[in-house]
Design a protein around this motif. Structure first.
Motif, short mmCIF file in Angstrom:
data_model
loop_
_atom_site.label_atom_id
_atom_site.label_comp_id
_atom_site.label_asym_id
_atom_site.label_seq_id
_atom_site.Cartn_x
_atom_site.Cartn_y
_atom_site.Cartn_z
N GLN A 69 0.84 -1.19 0.00
CA GLN A 69 0.00 0.00 0.00
C GLN A 69 0.88 1.24 0.00
O GLN A 69 1.87 1.32 0.74
CB GLN A 69 -0.91 0.03 1.22
CG GLN A 69 -1.84 1.23 1.23
CD GLN A 69 -2.64 1.33 2.52
OE1 GLN A 69 -2.06 1.36 3.60
NE2 GLN A 69 -3.94 1.38 2.40
N HIS A 70 0.51 2.22 -0.83
CA HIS A 70 1.18 3.51 -0.87
C HIS A 70 0.10 4.59 -0.82
O HIS A 70 -0.87 4.54 -1.57
CB HIS A 70 1.99 3.68 -2.17
CG HIS A 70 3.09 2.69 -2.32
ND1 HIS A 70 4.38 2.96 -1.93
CD2 HIS A 70 3.09 1.41 -2.79
CE1 HIS A 70 5.13 1.90 -2.17
NE2 HIS A 70 4.37 0.95 -2.70
N ILE A 71 0.26 5.57 0.05
CA ILE A 71 -0.65 6.71 0.10
C ILE A 71 -0.09 7.75 -0.86
O ILE A 71 1.05 8.20 -0.71
CB ILE A 71 -0.76 7.29 1.54
CG1 ILE A 71 -1.12 6.19 2.53
CG2 ILE A 71 -1.78 8.43 1.57
CD1 ILE A 71 -2.41 5.44 2.25
N VAL A 72 -0.90 8.12 -1.87
CA VAL A 72 -0.38 8.95 -2.96
C VAL A 72 -1.27 10.16 -3.24
O VAL A 72 -2.45 10.18 -2.89
CB VAL A 72 -0.22 8.13 -4.26
CG1 VAL A 72 0.78 7.00 -4.06
CG2 VAL A 72 -1.55 7.60 -4.76
N GLY A 73 -0.68 11.13 -3.90
CA GLY A 73 -1.42 12.29 -4.40
C GLY A 73 -1.80 13.28 -3.33
O GLY A 73 -1.61 13.07 -2.13
N VAL A 90 -4.77 9.19 -1.54
CA VAL A 90 -5.43 7.99 -2.06
C VAL A 90 -4.60 6.75 -1.71
O VAL A 90 -3.37 6.77 -1.79
CB VAL A 90 -5.60 8.10 -3.59
CG1 VAL A 90 -6.02 6.78 -4.21
CG2 VAL A 90 -6.59 9.18 -3.92
N CYS A 91 -5.28 5.68 -1.36
CA CYS A 91 -4.61 4.40 -1.12
C CYS A 91 -4.40 3.71 -2.47
O CYS A 91 -5.36 3.29 -3.12
CB CYS A 91 -5.45 3.50 -0.22
SG CYS A 91 -5.59 4.10 1.46
N CYS A 92 -3.16 3.63 -2.88
CA CYS A 92 -2.75 2.96 -4.11
C CYS A 92 -2.14 1.63 -3.70
O CYS A 92 -1.43 1.55 -2.69
CB CYS A 92 -1.72 3.81 -4.84
SG CYS A 92 -0.90 3.01 -6.23
N TYR A 93 -2.42 0.60 -4.47
CA TYR A 93 -1.90 -0.74 -4.15
C TYR A 93 -1.09 -1.27 -5.32
O TYR A 93 -1.49 -1.15 -6.48
CB TYR A 93 -3.05 -1.72 -3.86
CG TYR A 93 -3.86 -1.29 -2.66
CD1 TYR A 93 -3.46 -1.60 -1.37
CD2 TYR A 93 -5.01 -0.53 -2.82
CE1 TYR A 93 -4.19 -1.19 -0.27
CE2 TYR A 93 -5.75 -0.12 -1.74
CZ TYR A 93 -5.34 -0.44 -0.46
OH TYR A 93 -6.06 -0.03 0.62
N ILE A 94 0.04 -1.87 -4.98
CA ILE A 94 0.83 -2.60 -5.96
C ILE A 94 0.66 -4.07 -5.61
O ILE A 94 1.01 -4.51 -4.51
CB ILE A 94 2.31 -2.18 -5.94
CG1 ILE A 94 2.43 -0.69 -6.27
CG2 ILE A 94 3.12 -3.04 -6.90
CD1 ILE A 94 3.82 -0.12 -6.11
N SER A 117 5.39 -15.41 -10.76
CA SER A 117 5.62 -14.99 -12.14
C SER A 117 6.31 -13.64 -12.28
O SER A 117 6.82 -13.31 -13.35
CB SER A 117 4.29 -14.94 -12.89
OG SER A 117 3.50 -13.86 -12.40
N GLY A 118 6.26 -12.82 -11.23
CA GLY A 118 6.80 -11.47 -11.32
C GLY A 118 5.89 -10.50 -12.06
O GLY A 118 6.28 -9.39 -12.39
N LYS A 119 4.64 -10.93 -12.31
CA LYS A 119 3.67 -10.04 -12.95
C LYS A 119 2.92 -9.27 -11.88
O LYS A 119 2.79 -9.75 -10.75
CB LYS A 119 2.72 -10.84 -13.83
CG LYS A 119 3.44 -11.48 -15.00
CD LYS A 119 2.51 -12.22 -15.90
CE LYS A 119 3.31 -12.79 -17.08
NZ LYS A 119 2.46 -13.47 -18.03
N GLY A 120 2.40 -8.10 -12.26
CA GLY A 120 1.74 -7.30 -11.25
C GLY A 120 0.70 -6.36 -11.82
O GLY A 120 0.47 -6.28 -13.02
N ALA A 121 0.06 -5.65 -10.89
CA ALA A 121 -0.96 -4.66 -11.22
C ALA A 121 -0.86 -3.52 -10.21
O ALA A 121 -0.45 -3.72 -9.07
CB ALA A 121 -2.35 -5.28 -11.16
N VAL A 122 -1.23 -2.33 -10.67
CA VAL A 122 -1.33 -1.17 -9.79
C VAL A 122 -2.80 -0.79 -9.72
O VAL A 122 -3.48 -0.72 -10.73
CB VAL A 122 -0.49 0.02 -10.31
CG1 VAL A 122 -0.79 1.28 -9.53
CG2 VAL A 122 0.99 -0.30 -10.25
N VAL A 123 -3.28 -0.57 -8.50
CA VAL A 123 -4.66 -0.17 -8.28
C VAL A 123 -4.69 1.27 -7.79
O VAL A 123 -4.00 1.62 -6.84
CB VAL A 123 -5.34 -1.09 -7.23
CG1 VAL A 123 -6.78 -0.67 -6.99
CG2 VAL A 123 -5.26 -2.55 -7.66
N ASP A 124 -5.47 2.10 -8.48
CA ASP A 124 -5.71 3.50 -8.09
C ASP A 124 -4.44 4.35 -7.95
O ASP A 124 -4.16 4.90 -6.88
CB ASP A 124 -6.54 3.57 -6.80
CG ASP A 124 -7.95 3.07 -6.97
OD1 ASP A 124 -8.42 2.95 -8.11
OD2 ASP A 124 -8.61 2.80 -5.94
#
Length: 151
Positions: free
Chosen positions: A5-9, A13-17, A23-30
């Motif tokens: 979790q990263h608080i951004v902006g 906003v709670c952004c999630y990696i 696999s080393g694959k990922g997604a970023v949320v918000d």
């Protein structure tokens, strides 16, 4: 699945990696700002970013989408209702009034019950309208990413 979790902006906003450790694959949320910090965290984790997921289309949650997409080639995911709503010209003007960049159009449109998968991770889409018409939660047992559903 690993979650950071990263608080951004400017609006905190709670952004999630999210990452699949196999696999080393990922997604970023918000990604609602602080794109350099988000990209550094993605790079540090050694992730191949597959998706940028918007739990809803409010500007403070999607203003980092363009920069993250340009840097990684990840696909933008949004609920079908918000994808339609936030593509309207009068709504796009709202972004500029707030001084926030609008999101590019979604590459992947989802609805209730759909699954977003990367590596061994599968996120089930739960439609939770309220803050916006296309708000959604992402369920991956035992976790639930709620965006602004639980404000």
């Amino acid at each position: 699945m690993k979650i950071e979790q990263h608080i951004v902006g400017t609006m905190g906003v709670c952004c999630y990696i999210l990452s699949c450790e196999n696999s080393g694959k990922g997604a970023v949320v918000d990604p609602g700002g602080d794109e350099d910090r988000i990209l550094q965290a993605v790079e540090k984790a050694g992730l191949s970013l597959e998706y940028i997921i918007a739990t809803h289309g409010h500007p403070d949650h999607v203003c980092g989408n363009r920069r993250i997409q340009e840097a990684t080639g990840a696909k933008i995911v949004m609920h079908e209702t918000d994808a339609e709503f936030f593509s309207q010209p009068q709504i796009k003007n709202y972004f500029s009034m707030l001084g926030l960049e609008e999101s590019p159009r979604a590459d992947v449109i989802v609805k209730e019950g759909d699954t977003i998968s990367f590596g061994d991770v599968s996120l089930q889409v739960i439609h939770t309208p309220g803050d916006t018409p296309g708000g959604m939660c992402l369920y991956c047992p035992p976790g639930l990413i709620t965006g602004a559903t639980l404000f």
